[in-house]
Structures are given as C-alpha cells and as structure tokens.
Design a protein around this motif. Structure first.
Motif, short mmCIF file in Angstrom:
data_model
loop_
_atom_site.label_atom_id
_atom_site.label_comp_id
_atom_site.label_asym_id
_atom_site.label_seq_id
_atom_site.Cartn_x
_atom_site.Cartn_y
_atom_site.Cartn_z
N SER A 101 0.78 -1.39 -0.01
CA SER A 101 0.15 -0.02 0.11
C SER A 101 0.80 1.38 -0.07
CB SER A 101 -0.86 0.10 1.19
OG SER A 101 -0.08 -0.17 2.61
N GLN A 102 2.10 1.13 -0.25
CA GLN A 102 2.96 2.30 -0.19
C GLN A 102 2.80 3.15 -1.37
OE1 GLN A 102 6.95 0.85 0.78
NE2 GLN A 102 6.67 1.54 2.90
N LYS A 103 3.16 4.40 -1.11
CA LYS A 103 3.24 5.48 -2.03
C LYS A 103 4.55 5.65 -2.75
CE LYS A 103 0.37 8.84 -1.69
NZ LYS A 103 -0.17 10.10 -1.11
N ILE A 104 4.55 5.66 -4.10
CA ILE A 104 5.89 5.64 -4.78
C ILE A 104 5.81 6.62 -5.89
CG2 ILE A 104 7.31 4.29 -6.49
CD1 ILE A 104 5.68 1.93 -5.58
N LEU A 105 6.87 7.67 -5.74
CA LEU A 105 7.13 8.54 -6.58
C LEU A 105 8.26 8.36 -7.81
CD1 LEU A 105 6.70 11.58 -7.68
CD2 LEU A 105 8.56 12.06 -6.16
N ILE A 106 7.75 8.47 -9.12
CA ILE A 106 8.58 8.19 -10.23
C ILE A 106 9.03 9.73 -10.70
CG2 ILE A 106 8.96 7.50 -12.60
CD1 ILE A 106 6.70 5.27 -11.90
N VAL A 107 10.40 9.80 -10.67
CA VAL A 107 11.09 10.94 -11.30
C VAL A 107 11.68 10.73 -12.63
CG1 VAL A 107 12.31 13.02 -10.67
CG2 VAL A 107 11.41 11.82 -8.86
N ARG A 108 10.98 11.20 -13.52
CA ARG A 108 11.53 11.00 -14.95
C ARG A 108 10.92 12.48 -15.50
NH1 ARG A 108 15.65 9.02 -18.38
NH2 ARG A 108 15.35 10.90 -19.64
N LEU A 109 11.82 13.33 -15.62
CA LEU A 109 11.15 14.57 -16.10
C LEU A 109 10.88 14.93 -17.53
CD1 LEU A 109 13.35 16.56 -13.61
CD2 LEU A 109 11.12 15.86 -13.12
N SER A 110 11.87 14.14 -18.32
CA SER A 110 12.16 14.57 -19.78
C SER A 110 12.84 13.39 -20.46
CB SER A 110 12.71 15.90 -20.22
OG SER A 110 14.19 15.88 -19.43
N ALA A 111 13.06 13.41 -21.70
CA ALA A 111 12.28 13.81 -22.75
C ALA A 111 11.06 13.00 -23.08
CB ALA A 111 13.13 14.23 -23.95
N ILE A 112 10.35 13.15 -24.20
CA ILE A 112 9.26 12.59 -24.49
C ILE A 112 9.26 11.11 -24.59
CG2 ILE A 112 7.22 12.15 -26.21
CD1 ILE A 112 7.22 15.33 -26.51
N GLY A 113 10.42 10.86 -25.62
CA GLY A 113 10.71 9.45 -25.91
C GLY A 113 10.98 8.80 -24.30
N ASP A 114 11.99 9.33 -23.76
CA ASP A 114 12.30 8.72 -22.56
C ASP A 114 11.31 8.52 -21.37
OD1 ASP A 114 15.35 8.75 -22.97
OD2 ASP A 114 15.15 10.68 -23.12
N VAL A 115 10.51 9.26 -21.42
CA VAL A 115 9.06 9.05 -20.55
C VAL A 115 8.22 8.05 -21.13
CG1 VAL A 115 7.02 10.25 -19.84
CG2 VAL A 115 8.99 11.64 -19.85
N VAL A 116 8.29 7.84 -22.54
CA VAL A 116 7.68 6.75 -22.90
C VAL A 116 8.18 5.18 -22.54
CG1 VAL A 116 6.72 5.51 -24.97
CG2 VAL A 116 6.62 7.96 -24.76
N HIS A 117 9.50 5.48 -22.72
CA HIS A 117 10.33 4.25 -22.30
C HIS A 117 10.22 3.99 -20.95
CE1 HIS A 117 13.02 4.98 -25.99
NE2 HIS A 117 12.35 4.06 -26.09
N SER A 118 9.95 4.70 -19.97
CA SER A 118 9.63 4.40 -18.67
C SER A 118 8.30 4.02 -18.24
CB SER A 118 10.15 5.74 -17.99
OG SER A 118 11.34 6.24 -17.98
N LEU A 119 7.47 4.18 -19.19
CA LEU A 119 6.11 3.91 -18.76
C LEU A 119 6.00 2.28 -18.47
CD1 LEU A 119 4.12 5.46 -21.66
CD2 LEU A 119 4.16 6.20 -19.38
N PRO A 120 6.86 1.45 -19.02
CA PRO A 120 6.59 -0.01 -18.33
C PRO A 120 6.73 -0.31 -16.88
CG PRO A 120 7.50 -0.20 -20.53
CD PRO A 120 7.59 1.15 -20.11
N VAL A 121 7.44 0.57 -16.23
CA VAL A 121 7.65 0.80 -14.74
C VAL A 121 6.32 0.71 -14.05
CG1 VAL A 121 8.74 1.72 -13.04
CG2 VAL A 121 9.94 1.71 -15.17
N LEU A 122 5.43 1.27 -14.76
CA LEU A 122 3.98 1.59 -13.93
C LEU A 122 3.25 0.09 -14.09
CD1 LEU A 122 2.88 4.62 -16.09
CD2 LEU A 122 3.43 4.66 -13.34
N HIS A 123 3.31 -0.55 -15.34
CA HIS A 123 2.77 -1.82 -15.25
C HIS A 123 3.50 -2.78 -14.14
CE1 HIS A 123 2.01 -5.89 -16.83
NE2 HIS A 123 0.71 -5.54 -17.14
#
Length: 347
Positions: free
Chosen positions: A4-26
């Motif tokens: 139940s913990q709260k997690i902050l992801i810090v990936r500020l930029s760029a657009i392509g890199d943010v997209v590459h980070s999305l699988p972390v959510l899943h």
C-alpha cells in the motif's frame, strides 16, 4: 515493500524517455495493486501521464514557461510550489529514473524516506539516493534502455518479464478533433505517418530519401507529416523535392493526445529515433519503422514483432553524438539506410 505504499517516479524528460519509462508503471501496479504511484515530469511530456490509468498523481514542472522567463525568482518560487505539492503526498519511495542532477534533486526534496538510483549516476545524481543499485553504463548500446528503467521496480520486488505500455485513453473531444483533421484525407486509403524531424542533427535522414519515399507511397497511402511548427521548414524542403506528390501536413497542429489517437488509426509510421515514434510504438497499433544513426538500434528500438529498427551497423555506431564529427560528407550511417529498406519493412 508494503503493497500500500506511495511511490514517486521522477522522469522529467524527454518525451521518448518518458515513454520508455512507462513499463515501470505496469510492473509496479501488477506486483503491488494497492500502491499509489505519482510522477514528476516536465510540461512537454505531461500529457503522456495525465489521465493515464496507472498514474495516481502527476506533478508538472512548467519548464517551458521557466525557459521563456530566463533566470528569475518567480521560477524558483514555482519550482518550490511543485516541491511542496510533492511533499504533501508523503511518498514512501522515490525512484529517480532519469539520474541527472535535476531529477536527483527532485527525488531528494520529495521527502521520501527511500530514494533509489543507480550508483555512479550521471552528474553525481546518486548523491541524492540512499539506496543504490549496481552501477551500469547508461549508454550501453547492447542493453535495452527499458530494462534499465525496470531495474528499480525489480529491486522493490516486482517482476518485469513483460514490457507493457500504458497511455491515456482518447477523450470524446480528442476523437472529434482527429476526425475533423482526417476528413480531408482520401477515403479508402490507409494512413502512413512521416515524422522526419529530430532535435539531434545526427539523427536526420536525408531529405532526398524522405522525398523519394513520399513519391513511392503517396499514390497508395494518405501520407501525413507530423512535427512541431518549426519543423515546417524541413517538411517544405522535403515536399518540394518530391514534386507533385500528394501529402497532408499536420505539423504544429496536433497535441500529444491527438497524436496518440492519430496513431491508433495509422497503418505505419516512419521516423528516426525520436519521441513521436516511441509514442506510436506505445500504442501498439501501427507498425513503426525507425531509422537509427547516432543512437543504438538495440538500446531504443521499437518494441514488438511487427516493428522494425533500421541501422547501417557501421563501426562508429552508435556514437551518441548530437552532431556527426564528419565534416566532409553527409552522415554515412543515415545515408546507408535507403528508401528501399524502409519500403521492405512497410510492405
């Protein structure tokens, strides 16, 4: 980790890199269904995360506004306002996926008791972390960058066997806007999207090649150019070289959300290694054909069997340089990827 913990992801930029980070959510949401995930991101990429079904809170740093102002106390006050907003959420864990000084600072100021980054991160960003993963080469051309982003999730106990992207659904307003834009296209022809522009000159494919590709596809497809307003100069040069070929220019006319909806209706996308190509790949709708020069075809390729990454595989690739050091000729790495190679992938 408690589920139940709260997690902050810090990936500020760029657009392509943010997209590459999305699988972390899943990975996190699958392993810990009750966890809450927030994300700190700069404004240019924020639409990828706002209303994303796997993101509970988005903290937007308005970098575009700050850049226009230049150095000012107002920028500092707004930055601290975002930090205050983050701290109010009382995150238990902060994951710095960007691993630069600025992202490390946001992670540190978040107030999270656990702050995760790789040892030896660029710009000494790991000084802000109190839990450090083994050092790695961020520019290892043989390692899929998404796998590197998934390592903190695995460290917390998540499984990262699958690479799954999550994007916000299209609103009714977005669907209507794209319907209107596409109403000018030729009925019955499928859509091929060209995204020729990048920030790095070393990623640019030859304008003559784009023109040849346009000529060879425009009779069978609705060829749509996308980009920003400032990319119109490049697109105009390409279309002038193509003569009387038919095309549609949406550059400067689409938001990220509208691009997502456009890609959902597209047959294939041709682009260098750039943000729009990775957004298209994340939709898993069109085939994505990416042309690689200075960046690594095995590091940031489109994910999935129907997609293609094209590279000349020269000894100097990937160099990860914004500008090719060769002064006497066009970049050989991009010149050796021909329109025929792209057409073979498209058809």
């Amino acid at each position: 980790m408690q589920t139940s913990q709260k997690i902050l992801i810090v990936r500020l930029s760029a657009i392509g890199d943010v997209v590459h980070s999305l699988p972390v959510l899943h990975a996190l949401k699958t392993a810990f269904p009750c966890c809450q995930v927030g994300w700190a991101v700069e404004d240019r990429a924020a639409d990828i995360l706002i209303n994303n079904p796997l993101v509970d809170k988005v903290h937007v740093l308005p970098k575009s506004r700050w850049k226009k102002r230049g150095y000012s106390l107002k920028n500092l006050a707004e930055f601290w306002g975002v930090v205050t907003e983050i701290r109010k959420e009382k995150y238990d864990i902060a994951i710095d996926l960007q691993e630069l000084f600025k992202s490390g600072l946001v992670s540190f100021l978040s107030g999270a008791k656990r702050r995760i980054a790789h040892r030896g991160a660029r710009e000494f960003a790991d000084i802000f972390a109190n839990e450090k993963l083994p050092a790695h080469d961020n520019f290892d051309p043989e390692k899929l960058i998404i796998r590197r982003y998934l390592e903190p999730a695995e460290y917390l106990g998540a499984k990262a066997d699958e690479i799954v992207f999550s994007l916000p659904p299209s609103s009714e307003e977005t669907v209507k806007k794209v319907d209107f834009m596409l109403s000018s296209l030729v009925y019955g022809k499928e859509i091929a999207v060209f995204a020729p522009a990048t920030i790095w000159p070393s990623k640019h494919w030859k304008e003559e090649y784009w023109a040849e590709l346009l000529n060879r596809l425009s009779d069978r497809y609705n060829v749509v150019f996308i980009g920003t307003e400032k990319d119109n100069a490049l697109i105009n040069r390409i279309t002038s070289l193509a003569g009387n070929a038919n095309y549609f220019n949406f550059a400067g006319k689409t938001t990220i959300l509208e691009l997502i909806e456009l890609f959902n209706r597209t047959k294939f996308v041709v682009a260098p290694d750039t943000g729009p190509a990775h957004i298209a790949n994340a939709t898993q709708k069109p085939a994505v054909i990416m042309i690689f020069g200075s960046t690594g075809v095995r590091r940031t390729p489109p994910i999935g069997e129907k997609h293609s990454g094209l590279s000349a595989e020269l000894l100097c690739q990937p160099c990860f340089r914004r500008i090719c050091p060769r002064k006497d000729a066009f970049m050989e790495c991009m010149e050796n990827v021909t329109p025929d190679m792209v057409l073979d992938c498209a058809e």
